[in-house]
Structure formats: structure tokens, C-alpha cells
Design an enzyme around this catalytic site. Structure first.
Site, PDB file in Angstrom:
ATOM      1  N   ASP A  42      10.709  65.205 -42.586  1.00  0.00           N
ATOM      2  CA  ASP A  42      10.958  63.843 -42.122  1.00  0.00           C
ATOM      3  C   ASP A  42       9.671  63.143 -41.660  1.00  0.00           C
ATOM      4  OD1 ASP A  42      13.550  64.275 -42.734  1.00  0.00           O
ATOM      5  OD2 ASP A  42      14.383  63.869 -40.765  1.00  0.00           O
TER       6      ASP A  42
ATOM      7  N   ASP B 241       0.203  17.879 -62.229  1.00  0.00           N
ATOM      8  CA  ASP B 241       0.086  19.204 -62.830  1.00  0.00           C
ATOM      9  C   ASP B 241       1.332  20.050 -62.572  1.00  0.00           C
ATOM     10  OD1 ASP B 241      -1.779  21.224 -64.148  1.00  0.00           O
ATOM     11  OD2 ASP B 241      -1.063  22.307 -62.383  1.00  0.00           O
TER      12      ASP B 241
ATOM     13  N   GLY C  71       0.579  24.620 -67.006  1.00  0.00           N
ATOM     14  CA  GLY C  71       1.250  23.559 -67.745  1.00  0.00           C
ATOM     15  C   GLY C  71       0.830  23.410 -69.195  1.00  0.00           C
ATOM     16  N   LEU C  72      -0.436  23.122 -69.449  1.00  0.00           N
ATOM     17  CA  LEU C  72      -0.847  22.829 -70.820  1.00  0.00           C
ATOM     18  C   LEU C  72      -0.812  24.070 -71.690  1.00  0.00           C
ATOM     19  CD1 LEU C  72      -3.652  20.190 -70.403  1.00  0.00           C
ATOM     20  CD2 LEU C  72      -1.337  19.911 -71.296  1.00  0.00           C
TER      21      LEU C  72
END
Lengths: 525, 430
Positions: free
Chosen positions: A36, A287, A422-423
């Protein structure tokens, strides 16, 4: 018996360890077998703590079972006191010792240690880690703050003029998800509001500090899973109001400021006007348009999952496609929130069930725990970690809170980072046949190692679609299948699902290219 | 190492005497036997390990496994719940249900191990009977075995011992007129297994079988013509069980370091009557490469003082390697438990002034260690960072279990594991 591959929470005594390790001057004597002690490494390795947790394990063995495990406990408790000289001790049993029924509390009383000893009853076969932490904290608060509790007839005096209002910050523990940084952020925020922090607990508090809890005007509960029970008791005992808003995200932080201001009777306006988060502007900048309606799957402890859902939908413009928690104690809150997003909550501690739901929903982003990070890796879905269970990388060297205005900045960065920019997303959509655009292509800013770890998304999609086909009876025309492959992989799963759903609703037996575009028009954003 | 005879013990005449050992009792900072599942489930590719235990057991394995999760693991836990203990559910029926749903999900599984834990041992859940019952219902597709990995009975690597011992009764019987065969016992990385196989082939020793095999279908045969070599120092129960099936042990030091590897191979070669010339020819390239690889690390390690906390039972062979091949100085060699007869060839090679300690009282041992101020402490994950924070350099011992360290080709890698922490410390300027 419950068949488990991975667990979201450890046993309740690990929760007690999280409280003890967060505090100073407290020692935990745990009646437990060899093995333990693995729990120590959670703190020393995952959290990189430089000190051993203040825990002594009795380490009983099979040969002790017939003789004197109780004697072992007494020796261990006495030695631990002498060696570590704590202000107070907590004693209890792990799962195996619970079966022995040695009564650690009674044994500790019998040896008459010269410091307060609080016995813990943590039923290992019913309860889990967070419950164990909450119960331990509650018992400690009762034991120490209780001694300073006002007599029933005592009236709490009004604040002297010129004295700043004060509060306690409750809930941060060791091994918490960003607790260290959240506390720093929120303490600074309270300071800007003109509020004194009386005690932070358990993190950094001594038993003597707990005695002073009643002196604060009110309590701030940052982590309800751990501190709600104790805070409710403090409310009953000291009439201390309770600030319950968890300040994760800009909106919740503003709500938190307003709630605190009302309770403390201070003016929130200067702090709100000065709100220094960049998240609102970043989210509004063009963006971020590509984030609109991204389907996100959220799973974690209740506090973080609920907060993430709100931030995702209100502050990043995502669509909450799935929401769930392993915190059964807070299932009702999560169900309620899920229904407000028009979905059904997933309340489970079964990792495989979570994986199945993710495969079925095909989200574009997963906000989860370290377990969901593995699911995401397998299914090739971007992922950010928002909740415990944690791993070593969730304890960054830099300050990286989830809470407050800086926390909101951190959320924006860490959730947006795994996504395709994004792009780049557009280019992938337009020029699918470029030989360098492969299906498994990861966002280019994440490098190649990321890619290698991912398994192609085809497999789970195929599984999902087989199921769908079986239900709907619709099959794919080869041309349509070909056309489907021209859709970027990270939205292909959704396109397939939507098309099949559309075919099913329209009673179409064979999905053609026409069906594909009909469905696109039907579901188009 | 140029000598081809068995290495000469340092303590002449005292080799057979019992070595004085510091025995301690207190908190043990070691794993339980369940931890062995982490490597065993990868070694035997069609086996599944089902722990019958508590949430603690499940949490232990996943925490110890850490980042090693790449796919759905071939292990799981049937978590005992309140209703099982209260007698509201028939635990055997519950277990059958768990196993059935598991096998439905994973049809490629050929061997299932039911692994006992502390709670299942304390409530005396008879897993061997459960295994026999399930074997009947699941045969011939799946064979079901049981062993205990509980912390009240086993320490860390002893879990592998218990697992392999459970397999021994299922090994096929060697044919009546079988020729002598060699069995290498102990889970080795596949690459090391292949190296040893090539060496034995070149020596003309064999046929060679490995326990555990990579697939359950390749269990090696056993019988009176079987000679076995232990590749790991923690397999005494497996050894006894093999002897009960007629196999006889080959006594040798363990194959860590060039010296240990030579002695280990030589013990088998002598039994097969391999000529000295042939042994020399076959082992020379490996010995030469190991010598060159060790040279680099000896410069950094020679004269440095090392302190072993008990962990994996590998401590004594590793200490012997560090002392004799890298000229390190041993302060204390802790081992979780010590079978002096089993470890005799290794103990004979340890310098006489070394403190060998058995068991643990972790707080007292930490005190001794701080006082001794060793250059390197070999210890478990719970202790390493606290020591580093005190300015004491550590090597975390679990890496020694999870890395290929056996044989000639790995001798340099093994030395490097000890050299790296010292190298790192010397580079850091902040």
C-alpha cells in the site's frame, strides 16, 4: 464485483493522504499491508513533492494475521509520534485492514498519545478517493474548529470599522489538478477585493490553523468534492456564509467576484472593471471563427466538467456534444447541466463506457482527464486535460491556474492549442489529394511525434458505422464511400454519422453521393 | 573477465557459512506482488491477468504502470464491493460473471490468471477452486490459473515467482526417451531471450525452452531430463515446483554483468560437456564487447559508494556486479527477503565487509543512509525525489526491472543506468 480496467479515483484512504500531505504538522498512521506504500509515489513522482507524505504504514504480513496486528499498529503509532512529533494525528485502515477490524481509533486512544488523534472511518468497499478526502477534511475541521465553536447563546460581534473582511479558502489538497496555482490566483483576486484570507485549508494549514477557521466572515469553497461537507458544517456552526461559485472561466470569475462582494459587503466594480483576461478578446478575434460550433466532449470530476461546459459553450463558442462525470455524489448537478445543453449526461466510473461514448459521438475536441487523453490518442481526436486523475505533466513548472482571469487565459491556450489552426483546416479541406496531406496528419504546429502516437481514426468510425448500418439498414455505395474519403478525417466521422442518420430518417437504403450532399445540406451549419 | 572457471569467491572458506544479516521489521516501502503483472501481461501475449481485489489494487497497478499505457491492457481488476462482503452476492457467481464478460470482450485470450490480493486472501476466497471451475467451463479455448500477488504474502517480483509456479503443473510432460534439455526460467525481454538462445545454440547446449513463453502455446516440456537455469534471482518457489516435476536445477550466479553471464553460461556448458575451447570461442566476442562497454562507465563509478534499499530482489546480484566489475564500494545492500541457500553463489562473491540487510524499517534505514552519505542510493519511487531534494543522488530501482539488463550485450547499459544519475548531477549548474 465490478470489473475495472482503469479507475478514475483511488480508494478513500488515498483521499485522506491527499489531505494529510497537503497539511503541515499532521501525521497519518495507516493500518495497511506491504504494497500500500505505492501511494507515496503518487506524491513524490507525479506531483514531484520533495518530501515523503507524512504517512506511516504498519505493513502487516500474512504471518501476523493470526497473532497480533493490533500490536503492530500500536508500535507504529507510538514510533511515528516519537519520530515526527506532529501537532495531531489521524489514524485509519486501508481496505485489507478494514477486514481485520482492529479499530485503529481505539488502539491509538489506548496508547495515550499526548496529541489529538482523530480516527477515520473510510469504508473502502463503498467509497472512493474524493469522498475519503472530504470525510477526512470534515473530521479534522470538526475536531479542531469545533473546540473554538461559540456557545449556542453567543452572538457573533459585528466587524470593527476599518477591519477588512476575511474568508477561508477551502478545498485545495495535494495531488489536485492545479490546486497550487488556483489558490495563488484566487488569493490575489480576494486581495484586490480588499478581503483578508484567514486560513487556506487543507493546503498549507496546520491543525492549529484549523482552530481559527471560525474567525473568518465567510468561506470560499474552491473544490466542492473535497470541502463542501466541511463548509456546510462551518456554516451551521459559525453562521459563516458560503461562496459556492467556482471561478473557472471569465463568466464564472465575474459571478464569483459579485458573490464574494455581496457576502463581504464590498464594491466589486473596481475589480470587475479591471478584469485582466484576454480570453474575451481572443475569442472575438476573427482567427477564432474556426472554433465556432466545434463539437466538444467533456468528462472529469463534477466541478471541472461543469465549469468546462460553461466555458466551452459561452466563452469559446463550442458545442457541448457530450458531458459527464465520475463524481456520483454530484451526478444531479451534472445531469441538470447536460439537459440545459440538450444532451444526456454520462455518469460512470467505467473508462470503457466513456471510450464507447466518445467513439459514438466523434467529437472534434475532448476535454477530459488523463484517461480521456488515452482515449483521444487511440481515436486520433485532439484533447486537453481539465481534471484529475492527473499525470506528471499536469504539474507544470510554470504557474498555470484554471481559476480566475489568468486561469481563463490558460484555458483558452490549452484548449485551442490541440486544434487545427483556421487556415490550415481550410487548406486540408481544399487540397485533400496533396501527397503531404495524409489522413493522420496532426496540426502542423504539434510536430511529428504527436502523429506517430495516433492510431488512424478509421477503425472506430467503422465500428460506429457498422452499428449504425445495422440499425438503419442503409449501406454505402462505393462512389459515396470514395467521396466521403475526400472529407478531412477530423470531420469525416461526423459526416458519416450525419449521413447515416439522414438516410435512416429518409428511409434511404443505399447511400449515394447524392445522399451524402443531401445530408450535408440538411445538417449544414 | 578473462577467467573461464567459475569466479573465485572473495571470502575463501567462508562461502558456505551463513552471512551475518541485519534483519529489520517495520514499514516496508516496497510494492506487492501484483506489480509483476505490469511486465508479465506484455511478456505472455495471449494471457490476461484478472486481479480479484479492491479499488486499492486497481489503483496500485495503474499508478505503478504510469505512462506505460498504449493500448487496452491485458489486465483488470474485479473489485470486491460491500455487497460481496456482506454476503448479499455470491462471490463465486460474481466472479464467474466478471470472467464471462471479460472473455466475451477479449476472445483472443488463451490463458487467464486469477490473481489473489490482500483482501481476497483475508476473506479466504478460494481462487484455485474458482480457477478449476472456470477452466472446466472455458476449456478448451481458455485455460484458467490462479496465484497470489498479495502484499501480505509476496513482495514485488515474487508475483512473477508465484505466477510461473502456477504454470508449472500445466507444462507438458517431456517424452519418455527425451534427450537432456535446458529450460531458462524467468521473464526476459524478447531481445535478451534471443541473444541467449543464439549463445546456447552456438555452444551446442539444448534444446532450450523459456518459461514464461511469449505465447501460451509454447509452454516448454518438463521432466527428469530437464535442467533449468534461473535467469532471475526471485524464483525460488518456481524452482521448487519444477524440481517436483523431476527437473534439476543448475546452480550459478545470475546473468547480470559479464562475470555473471559467463558463470551462468558456463554452468550449463559444463553440464553439456562443452569443451573449454568452444566455450571460449563462442563467448569471447560478447565478453570483449562487455569489457569495452564497461570500461567507459568504470571511470565514473569506480570508488563511488552505493547504498541499496530493498526493492526487487535484484539487489544482491547487482551489488556484486557493481563491486566486482565497476569497482564501486558497497555501503549496504538491502533486500526484501533473503534465501541464503538460493542466493549462495551470489553471496559468495560479495565483499566480506558489506552490510546485507533483510526486510525493512524504512525510517531507520533512511537514517543509516543519511549518516553514511553514499554517492548513490538505489531506491524505490516513493523515496527517490525526497532523497534528491536532500542532495543525495539516486537511481530509481524500478527501472532495473523494466530494462534489458541481462547478458553480455546489456552489461554496458546496466552500468550506464547507475552512471547516468551521477553524470546528470555533474552537468547541472543550477
Amino acid at each position: 464485483m465490478q470489473l475495472t480496467v482503469w479507475t478514475y479515483e483511488g480508494p478513500p484512504h488515498v483521499g485522506a493522504m491527499r489531505v494529510a500531505t497537503a497539511m503541515e504538522g499532521l501525521h497519518y498512521v495507516l493500518h495497511a499491508p506491504q504494497g500500500d506504500t505505492y501511494a507515496d509515489l503518487l506524491f513524490t513522482m507525479i506531483e514531484r513533492r520533495s518530501k515523503r507524505p507524512p504517512v506511516t504504514y504498519t505493513t502487516f504480513q500474512a504471518r501476523d494475521l493470526g497473532s497480533d496486528t493490533a500490536g503492530l499498529f500500536k508500535t507504529a503509532a507510538r514510533e511515528a509520534y516519537e519520530r515526527f512529533q506532529p501537532q495531531a494525528m489521524i489514524v485509519g485502515a486501508s481496505c485489507t485492514a478494514e477486514l481485520l477490524q482492529d479499530d485503529p481509533g481505539g488502539l491509538a486512544r489506548a496508547i495515550g498519545l499526548p496529541v489529538p488523534v482523530i480516527p477515520l472511518e473510510l469504508p473502502s468497499y463503498q467509497k472512493k478517493e474524493n469522498w475519503g478526502a472530504a470525510e477526512t477534511f470534515y473530521q479534522l475541521v470538526r475536531a479542531f474548529a469545533g473546540s473554538a465553536a461559540p456557545r449556542p447563546d453567543a452572538v457573533s460581534g459585528a466587524r470593527e470599522p476599518g477591519v477588512r473582511p476575511s474568508c477561508n479558502i477551502l478545498g485545495p489538497t495535494a495531488l489536485g489538478f492545479r490546486h497550487r496555482d488556483d489558490v495563488r490566483e484566487i488569493a490575489a483576486l480576494l486581495d484586490r477585493l480588499g478581503i483578508e484570507v484567514n486560513v487556506i485549508a487543507p493546503m498549507g494549514a496546520t491543525p492549529a490553523d484549523l482552530v481559527r477557521l471560525g474567525e473568518a466572515d465567510f468561506n470560499v469553497v474552491l473544490y466542492p468534492e473535497i470541502a463542501d461537507v466541511a463548509a456546510q458544517w462551518l456554516k451551521r456552526t459559525f453562521k459563516q456564509p458560503l461562496v459556492k461559485t467556482v471561478p473557472i472561466g471569465v463568466g464564472a470569475t465575474r459571478d464569483f467576484i459579485n458573490e464574494v462582494a455581496e457576502v463581504a459587503n464590498v464594491d466589486p466594480a473596481p475589480t470587475l472593471d479591471d478584469a485582466p483576461s484576454r480570453l474575451p478578446w481572443y475569442s472575438r478575434s476573427v482567427d477564432s471563427t474556426y472554433l465556432t460550433g466545434k463539437r466538444v466532449f467533456i468528462f472529469g470530476d463534477a466541478t471541472h466538467a461543469l465549469a468546462a461546459a460553461r466555458v466551452a459553450s459561452e466563452e469559446l463558442g463550442f458545442e457541448v456534444a457530450g458531458l459527464g462525470t465520475y463524481s456520483r455524489e454530484f451526478a444531479r448537478d451534472v445531469r441538470q447541466a447536460a439537459s440545459s445543453y440538450g444532451i444526456e449526461a454520462l455518469i460512470t466510473e467505467d473508462y470503457l463506457e466513456v471510450e464507447a461514448r466518445v467513439a459514438e459521438l466523434q467529437p472534434e475536441l475532448i476535454l477530459g482527464t488523463q484517461m480521456e487523453r488515452h482515449i483521444a490518442k487511440r481515436l486520433g481526436i485532439p484533447c486537453a486535460v481539465i481534471s484529475a486523475p492527473t499525470h506528471v505533466q499536469d504539474y507544470p513548472a510554470r504557474t498555470s491556474p484554471q481559476m480566475g482571469f489568468e486561469g481563463a487565459n490558460v484555458l483558452f491556450d490549452t484548449w485551442v492549442h490541440p486544434l487545427m489552426m483556421g487556415l490550415e483546416e481550410h487548406l486540408l479541406g481544399m487540397f485533400r489529394e496533396d501527397f503531404e496531406f495524409r489522413d493522420e496528419a496532426a496540426p502542423s504546429h504539434l510536430g511529428t511525434s504527436h502523429k506517430a502516437a495516433e492510431i488512424k481514426v478509421e477503425a472506430p468510425v467503422a465500428v460506429a458505422s457498422e452499428a449504425a448500418v445495422a440499425d438503419a439498414g442503409a449501406s454505402w455505395d462505393p462512389d459515396a464511400e470514395q467521396e466521403l474519403r475526400k472529407i478531412p478525417f477530423f470531420v469525416r466521422g461526423k459526416a458519416r454519422r450525419n449521413t447515416e442518420r439522414f438516410a435512416c430518417e429518409q428511409g434511404v437504403a443505399v447511400i449515394t453521393v447524392e445522399t451524402l450532399y443531401d445530408a450535408k445540406a440538411h445538417f449544414g451549419r | 573477465m578473462n577467467c573461464l572457471t567459475a569466479p573465485a569467491p572473495v571470502e575463501r572458506g567462508a562461502a558456505l557459512e551463513e552471512r551475518a544479516v541485519l534483519r529489520e521489521r517495520g514499514q516496508h516501502e516496497v510494492f506487492c506482488g501484483l506489480t509483476g503483472i505490469i511486465w508479465l501481461h506484455r511478456k505472455i501475449q495471449d494471457a490476461f491477468f484478472l486481479v480479484v481485489g479492491s479499488r486499492t489494487c486497481a489503483h496500485l497497478i495503474q499508478s505503478a504502470a504510469g505512462v506505460m499505457i498504449f493500448a487496452e491492457p491485458r489486465f483488470g481488476t474485479a473489485i470486491i464491493e460491500e455487497r460481496d462482503l456482506a454476503g448479499l452476492a455470491d462471490m463465486n457467481a460474481e466472479l464467474d460473471r466478471a470472467v464471462t464478460s471479460l472473455l466475451e470482450r477479449r476472445p483472443e485470450i488463451k490463458i487467464l490468471f486469477l490473481v489473489g490480493s490482500c483482501p481476497s486472501e483475508v476473506i479466504k476466497l478460494d481462487l484455485s477452486r474458482a480457477a478449476a471451475r472456470l477452466s472446466e467451463t472455458c476449456s478448451p479455448d481458455v485455460r484458467v490459473f490462479s496465484y497470489s500477488g498479495s502484499g501480505i504474502e509476496t513482495t514485488f517480483t515474487q508475483g512473477e515467482d508465484a505466477c510461473l509456479a502456477a504454470l508449472v503443473p500445466a507444462l507438458p510432460q517431456e517424452p519418455v526417451a527425451a534427450e537432456a534439455s535446458l529450460m531458462v526460467v524467468g521473464a526476459l525481454p524478447d531481445v535478451v531471450e534471443d541473444q541467449f538462445r543464439r549463445l546456447f545454440d552456438a555452444l551446442g547446449v539444448g534444446p532450450v525452452g523459456f518459461l514464461p513463453p511469449r505465447q501460451s502455446g509454447a509452454l516448454p516440456a518438463v521432466g527428469p531430463q530437464t535442467r533449468f537455469l534461473l535467469a532471475q534471482p526471485f524464483l525460488d518457489t518456481t524452482a521448487r515446483t519444477l524440481e517436483k516435476r523431476g527437473a534439476s536445477p543448475i546452480t550459478a550466479p545470475f546473468p547480470m554483468g559479464a562475470e555473471g553471464t559467463t558463470a551462468w553460461l558456463l554452468a550449463a556448458a559444463e553440464l553439456w560437456g562443452v569443451s573449454r575451447e568452444r566455450f571460449e570461442d563462442v563467448t569471447a566476442p560478447g565478453r570483449e564487447r562487455a569489457k569495452r562497454a564497461l570500461q567507459r562507465h568504470r571511470e565514473r563509478l569506480a570508488g563511488k559508494r552505493v547504498f541499496f534499499f530493498p526493492d526487487s530482489q535484484l539487489e544482491i546480484p547487482l551489488a556484486r556486479f557493481l563491486a566486482r566489475e565497476l569497482e564501486m564500494e558497497l555501503v549496504e545492500v538491502g533486500t526484501p527477503y533473503l534465501r541464503q541457500d538460493h542466493m549462495a553463489p551470489e553471496l559468495a562473491l560479495l565483499p566480506p565487509d558489506v552490510v546485507v540487510s533483510e526486510g525493512q524499517h524504512v525510517d531507520k534505514q533512511i537514517e543509516r543512509c543519511r549518516e553514511a552519505r553514499p554517492d548513490l542510493v538505489v531506491c524505490g519511487l516513493g523515496l527517490a525525489n525526497p532523497f534528491e531534494a536532500e542532495g543525495i543522488t539516486t537511481k530509481w530501482s524500478i527501472e532495473l526491472v523494466f530494462s534489458p539488463i541481462h547478458g553480455y550485450e546489456q552489461a554496458g547499459d546496466l552500468a550506464e543506468l547507475f552512471a547516468r544519475p551521477l553524470d546528470r548531477r555533474s552537468r547541472l549548474e543550477v
